[in-house]
Design a protein around this motif. Structure first.
Motif, PDB file in Angstrom:
ATOM      1  N   ALA A  32      -3.698  17.546 -13.588  1.00  0.00           N
ATOM      2  CA  ALA A  32      -4.775  16.752 -14.178  1.00  0.00           C
ATOM      3  C   ALA A  32      -4.787  15.312 -13.687  1.00  0.00           C
ATOM      4  O   ALA A  32      -5.568  14.506 -14.173  1.00  0.00           O
ATOM      5  CB  ALA A  32      -4.671  16.781 -15.699  1.00  0.00           C
ATOM      6  N   ALA A  33      -3.923  14.960 -12.739  1.00  0.00           N
ATOM      7  CA  ALA A  33      -3.834  13.575 -12.271  1.00  0.00           C
ATOM      8  C   ALA A  33      -3.912  13.508 -10.752  1.00  0.00           C
ATOM      9  O   ALA A  33      -3.326  14.330 -10.053  1.00  0.00           O
ATOM     10  CB  ALA A  33      -2.528  12.944 -12.747  1.00  0.00           C
ATOM     11  N   VAL A  34      -4.631  12.514 -10.293  1.00  0.00           N
ATOM     12  CA  VAL A  34      -4.743  12.241  -8.867  1.00  0.00           C
ATOM     13  C   VAL A  34      -4.474  10.761  -8.667  1.00  0.00           C
ATOM     14  O   VAL A  34      -5.003   9.926  -9.397  1.00  0.00           O
ATOM     15  CB  VAL A  34      -6.164  12.578  -8.335  1.00  0.00           C
ATOM     16  N   SER A  35      -3.652  10.419  -7.683  1.00  0.00           N
ATOM     17  CA  SER A  35      -3.398   9.005  -7.411  1.00  0.00           C
ATOM     18  C   SER A  35      -3.481   8.760  -5.917  1.00  0.00           C
ATOM     19  O   SER A  35      -3.379   9.680  -5.110  1.00  0.00           O
ATOM     20  CB  SER A  35      -2.025   8.585  -7.944  1.00  0.00           C
ATOM     21  N   GLY A  36      -3.702   7.506  -5.578  1.00  0.00           N
ATOM     22  CA  GLY A  36      -3.804   7.151  -4.176  1.00  0.00           C
ATOM     23  C   GLY A  36      -4.100   5.680  -4.019  1.00  0.00           C
ATOM     24  O   GLY A  36      -4.088   4.917  -4.988  1.00  0.00           O
ATOM     25  N   THR A  37      -4.357   5.278  -2.797  1.00  0.00           N
ATOM     26  CA  THR A  37      -4.671   3.885  -2.516  1.00  0.00           C
ATOM     27  C   THR A  37      -6.089   3.780  -1.990  1.00  0.00           C
ATOM     28  O   THR A  37      -6.654   4.732  -1.457  1.00  0.00           O
ATOM     29  CB  THR A  37      -3.700   3.295  -1.478  1.00  0.00           C
ATOM     30  N   VAL A  38      -6.635   2.594  -2.144  1.00  0.00           N
ATOM     31  CA  VAL A  38      -7.985   2.319  -1.685  1.00  0.00           C
ATOM     32  C   VAL A  38      -7.977   2.269  -0.167  1.00  0.00           C
ATOM     33  O   VAL A  38      -7.102   1.660   0.442  1.00  0.00           O
ATOM     34  CB  VAL A  38      -8.494   0.980  -2.253  1.00  0.00           C
ATOM     35  N   SER A  87      -8.017  -5.571 -13.757  1.00  0.00           N
ATOM     36  CA  SER A  87      -8.275  -5.858 -12.346  1.00  0.00           C
ATOM     37  C   SER A  87      -8.381  -4.553 -11.572  1.00  0.00           C
ATOM     38  O   SER A  87      -7.860  -3.525 -11.986  1.00  0.00           O
ATOM     39  CB  SER A  87      -7.129  -6.677 -11.755  1.00  0.00           C
ATOM     40  N   LEU A  88      -9.044  -4.621 -10.424  1.00  0.00           N
ATOM     41  CA  LEU A  88      -9.105  -3.467  -9.537  1.00  0.00           C
ATOM     42  C   LEU A  88      -7.889  -3.515  -8.624  1.00  0.00           C
ATOM     43  O   LEU A  88      -7.759  -4.414  -7.802  1.00  0.00           O
ATOM     44  CB  LEU A  88     -10.396  -3.486  -8.715  1.00  0.00           C
ATOM     45  N   PHE A  89      -6.992  -2.579  -8.800  1.00  0.00           N
ATOM     46  CA  PHE A  89      -5.763  -2.534  -8.024  1.00  0.00           C
ATOM     47  C   PHE A  89      -5.939  -1.686  -6.775  1.00  0.00           C
ATOM     48  O   PHE A  89      -6.783  -0.794  -6.727  1.00  0.00           O
ATOM     49  CB  PHE A  89      -4.619  -1.958  -8.874  1.00  0.00           C
ATOM     50  N   ALA A  90      -5.129  -1.941  -5.763  1.00  0.00           N
ATOM     51  CA  ALA A  90      -5.196  -1.156  -4.525  1.00  0.00           C
ATOM     52  C   ALA A  90      -4.686   0.262  -4.759  1.00  0.00           C
ATOM     53  O   ALA A  90      -5.183   1.212  -4.166  1.00  0.00           O
ATOM     54  CB  ALA A  90      -4.388  -1.826  -3.425  1.00  0.00           C
ATOM     55  N   HIS A  91      -3.703   0.427  -5.625  1.00  0.00           N
ATOM     56  CA  HIS A  91      -3.179   1.761  -5.946  1.00  0.00           C
ATOM     57  C   HIS A  91      -3.799   2.177  -7.271  1.00  0.00           C
ATOM     58  O   HIS A  91      -3.689   1.458  -8.266  1.00  0.00           O
ATOM     59  CB  HIS A  91      -1.660   1.742  -6.044  1.00  0.00           C
ATOM     60  N   ARG A  92      -4.444   3.341  -7.286  1.00  0.00           N
ATOM     61  CA  ARG A  92      -5.164   3.775  -8.477  1.00  0.00           C
ATOM     62  C   ARG A  92      -4.843   5.222  -8.801  1.00  0.00           C
ATOM     63  O   ARG A  92      -4.373   5.968  -7.956  1.00  0.00           O
ATOM     64  CB  ARG A  92      -6.671   3.640  -8.254  1.00  0.00           C
TER      65      ARG A  92
END
Length: 85
Positions: free
Chosen positions: A56-62, A25-30
């Motif tokens: 090497a990692a980036v995270s965030g919300t849509v 699924s496409l989650f809001a937090h990615r």
């Protein structure tokens, strides 16, 4: 995901990426992991799982908003152009 990429034999990165794209699924937090070597991938996923940061990692919300297209050519025209969008 971390358990999957640390299995022996390790799955190919292209197979992992394809499975994540078409089976989840496409989650809001990615999060995105940009790693060239297997050890970098494991290190970045370990950091994400612990809530820590990794180069090497980036995270965030849509976020809602407008979309932009960037035609960067070879990338040397203007450093940081994509970040400003």
């Amino acid at each position: 995901l971390l358990a999957t990429v640390t299995e022996e034999p390790a799955p190919r990165p292209a197979d992992v990426a394809h499975s994540l794209l078409v089976t989840r699924s496409l989650f809001a937090h990615r999060a995105v992991v940009l790693a060239g070597e297997h050890q970098e991938t494991v290190r970045a996923l370990t950091a994400l799982a612990a809530g820590a940061t990794d180069p090497a990692a980036v995270s965030g919300t849509v976020a809602s908003g407008r979309s932009a297209a960037l035609f960067s050519g070879q990338g040397s025209q203007r450093l940081g152009m994509g970040r400003e969008l």
